[in-house]
Motif scaffolding. Sequence first.
Motif: not given
Length: 572
Positions: A451-455
């Motif tokens: 996973i690159a990003t969790v917003h």
Amino acid sequence: MGDPSMLSTRWAPPMAPRALPLGKGNIYPLGEPHAVSVSLPTWDSVVGLSRKEQWVMEKLEWSYPRFVIVKPVDQLTKAVLKRLEIDESATRCMMFSSKDAARKCIVSLKASPTYSEHLSVEIVRFCMPAESNLRKSPVHWANFSAVLLSPELWKDAMAFWRDSGAGLSSRHAEFCLEELGYLDSDSSNPKLRSPAPRKRSHRQIPPSLMRVQAAATSLDQLKVFIGELATSDQPNQPNVSMDDVFVYPNGMNAIYSLSESLSSLNANSTVAAYGWLYPETVEVLRHGPWSFLSYKYGTDAELDQLERLIQSGEQVHALFCELPSNILLSSVDLPKIRALADKYGMMVVCDDTVAGYVNLDALPYVDVMVTSLTKTFSGTSNVTGGSVVLNPRSRYHDAIQATLLANYENAYFPFDCSALRDNCQDIVWRVQKCCENTLPLVELLSSHPSIATVHHPTTSPTLANYQKVMRQNGSYGNVFSIVFHDPHAAEHFYNTLDVCKGSSFGANFTIVIPYVQLANYWNREKVPKYGVPQHILRVSVGLEDKNELLSTFQRALKGVEALKPKSHCKDE
């Protein structure tokens, strides 16, 4: 309030999440009517719904009611065309409770590039005659308007249905269908005028009419409750009275009605959309009578740009924003916006749907707060609703209140209102529980190499902006979004994740959707430059057991770990 025993076991989801078959209503208990979310268990099914592919459309038992014509409304449509002796293959029909909404639909259709003089558009109003109106009420909920139109205009009519939120609800359609035989039809076309086929017997009042009239009292109760939730915790802030709360059939209708009212105050001015807003909100603002500005990044630099524009002579009447935003979960700097608005005489409208009044105390910084009550406020996924709440201290309070009152038409069907009133009573406990379930999932996903990003507000560079308007006992919300490094991993994760999947968010159960594939499908090539990749997943966390949720997400992540890398894969 706050007592978990208040959550009716009738609507509580299973402790272990699970996905439902294609087309089933995302609702518990399974099979309950009026579901506002539909199960889309695979990536292809989401795309299929956006493209209106037959293999998906024929499976839909329910869906988000602004996006499709749900079965009770379709049944009423067929009955109306039969009553009017109209061939449904040659004429389409759209239902509105409000005469004004039907008129606005006609205006919208005639303004469409598709429209030409040879295409037909007309309104038929169905009304209860006085002799059958047993209670002699000035408002009869069986009354409705049908817009008849050429099939070539159907796509444009659906755009109005979607963006205005003014269409007939499923409960309302069921009631109108029961009463159709007692209604006169009236139209400017003499061929469409007819007396009611049946007259009401005065010996007995139908139970349905009695239930509707009893349910009508729930509107004031709902407004009082919303006012209590919205009232600020800050010192010396006034209570929000029920006169400052306006309730609408859904959140989009609240935004549509507010936009019309505000633009009527100063139609020759400009409105600004600041930050990443829900697509239909943008459409409503863009098509209003005012000039439209868009600042999709919601940065300080864009706010400075807006100020320079105002200083150059641009009259910006209102600024619309979300906090936090629906998909990127970023938070605008409301105190800074408030200061700018006070300096230049600009109204501030904020949509707080994602986090809501239980978590946020943002009303003192805005002139108007709009909320979709369909989401966490209800939680039950069986009714829509929307609210507009005025800041009692706003310098524009009296002007906004007056124009809202002048344009307000209560089109919120009492059975819908009653269902929402019953659903919302345990909102504080539900929100707290869902927020508690969210934080471990955010931590799990943020640490995963796929996973690159969790917003989420807690992971956002704008966290300080969120914290500026948090309530003392508030939390960070139960909605977040995930961006995988590999778009194919996102698709695999979605297909294998065993939770409810489909439209909407804020339900009592966890629900996931590949957001762009549903909300921005036809503009999907344009949105990645704003930080919204095509494979972004939105997650709304529910009331299931925290450990069961973690295990479910971990299993789906293990499936992603087992994938072989794609040699030519690139981010979409």
